[in-house]
Design a protein around this motif. Structure first.
Motif, PDB file in Angstrom:
ATOM      1  N   GLN A  30      -4.516  -9.565  -3.682  1.00 47.80           N
ATOM      2  CA  GLN A  30      -5.444  -8.447  -3.859  1.00 47.80           C
ATOM      3  C   GLN A  30      -6.837  -8.766  -3.356  1.00 47.80           C
ATOM      4  N   GLU A  31      -7.350  -9.942  -3.708  1.00 49.96           N
ATOM      5  CA  GLU A  31      -8.720 -10.299  -3.346  1.00 49.96           C
ATOM      6  C   GLU A  31      -8.894 -10.356  -1.836  1.00 49.96           C
ATOM      7  N   GLU A  32      -7.957 -11.001  -1.141  1.00 46.38           N
ATOM      8  CA  GLU A  32      -8.058 -11.133   0.306  1.00 46.38           C
ATOM      9  C   GLU A  32      -7.927  -9.781   0.994  1.00 46.38           C
ATOM     10  N   LEU A  33      -6.992  -8.968   0.510  1.00 46.53           N
ATOM     11  CA  LEU A  33      -6.780  -7.657   1.096  1.00 46.53           C
ATOM     12  C   LEU A  33      -8.004  -6.766   0.891  1.00 46.53           C
ATOM     13  N   ALA A  34      -8.564  -6.785  -0.302  1.00 43.33           N
ATOM     14  CA  ALA A  34      -9.754  -5.988  -0.591  1.00 43.33           C
ATOM     15  C   ALA A  34     -10.896  -6.384   0.342  1.00 43.33           C
ATOM     16  N   VAL A  44      -6.979  -1.363  -4.291  1.00 44.44           N
ATOM     17  CA  VAL A  44      -5.910  -2.228  -3.785  1.00 44.44           C
ATOM     18  C   VAL A  44      -4.802  -2.323  -4.827  1.00 44.44           C
ATOM     19  N   ARG A  45      -5.182  -2.514  -6.067  1.00 47.46           N
ATOM     20  CA  ARG A  45      -4.201  -2.589  -7.157  1.00 47.46           C
ATOM     21  C   ARG A  45      -3.412  -1.286  -7.257  1.00 47.46           C
ATOM     22  N   ALA A  65       2.200  -9.176  -5.967  1.00 40.92           N
ATOM     23  CA  ALA A  65       3.112  -8.380  -5.146  1.00 40.92           C
ATOM     24  C   ALA A  65       3.525  -9.184  -3.927  1.00 40.92           C
ATOM     25  N   ARG A  66       4.668  -8.814  -3.381  1.00 44.80           N
ATOM     26  CA  ARG A  66       5.178  -9.444  -2.165  1.00 44.80           C
ATOM     27  C   ARG A  66       5.793  -8.358  -1.301  1.00 44.80           C
ATOM     28  N   GLY A  67       5.876  -8.633  -0.007  1.00 43.49           N
ATOM     29  CA  GLY A  67       6.575  -7.707   0.877  1.00 43.49           C
ATOM     30  C   GLY A  67       8.042  -7.677   0.477  1.00 43.49           C
ATOM     31  N   CYS A  68       8.647  -6.516   0.534  1.00 38.52           N
ATOM     32  CA  CYS A  68      10.026  -6.356   0.089  1.00 38.52           C
ATOM     33  C   CYS A  68      10.984  -6.910   1.139  1.00 38.52           C
TER      34      CYS A  68
END
Length: 77
Positions: A30-34, A44-45, A65-68
């Motif tokens: 989350q932090e990196e994506l934000a 983001v959450r 979370a992870r990519g599915c």
């Protein structure tokens, strides 16, 4: 009309997951994506929750979370 920030983030993540830019099982922080998207962590959450509801990001409590797996290259119809 302005698109809500969480929807903008969700669209970005959806495309990254479906195109394979986020690999199956890759951790989504989350932090990196934000920071990368210029958004706060709350949208983001929320975007990750939206994608979990779509089955794109299986999420476990406190594990992130992870990519599915198995969805890379899949396109929505």
């Amino acid at each position: 009309m302005r698109v809500p920030e969480s929807e903008r983030v969700a669209a970005h993540l959806r495309e990254a997951i479906l195109s394979g830019a986020i690999a199956p099982g890759e951790r989504i922080r989350q932090e990196e994506l934000a920071e990368r998207l210029g958004a706060s962590r709350l949208p983001v959450r929320e975007a990750l929750r939206m994608l979990a509801a779509e089955g794109l990001t299986p999420s476990t409590t406190r594990a992130g979370a992870r990519g599915c797996p198995g969805l890379a290259g899949t396109r929505w119809t």
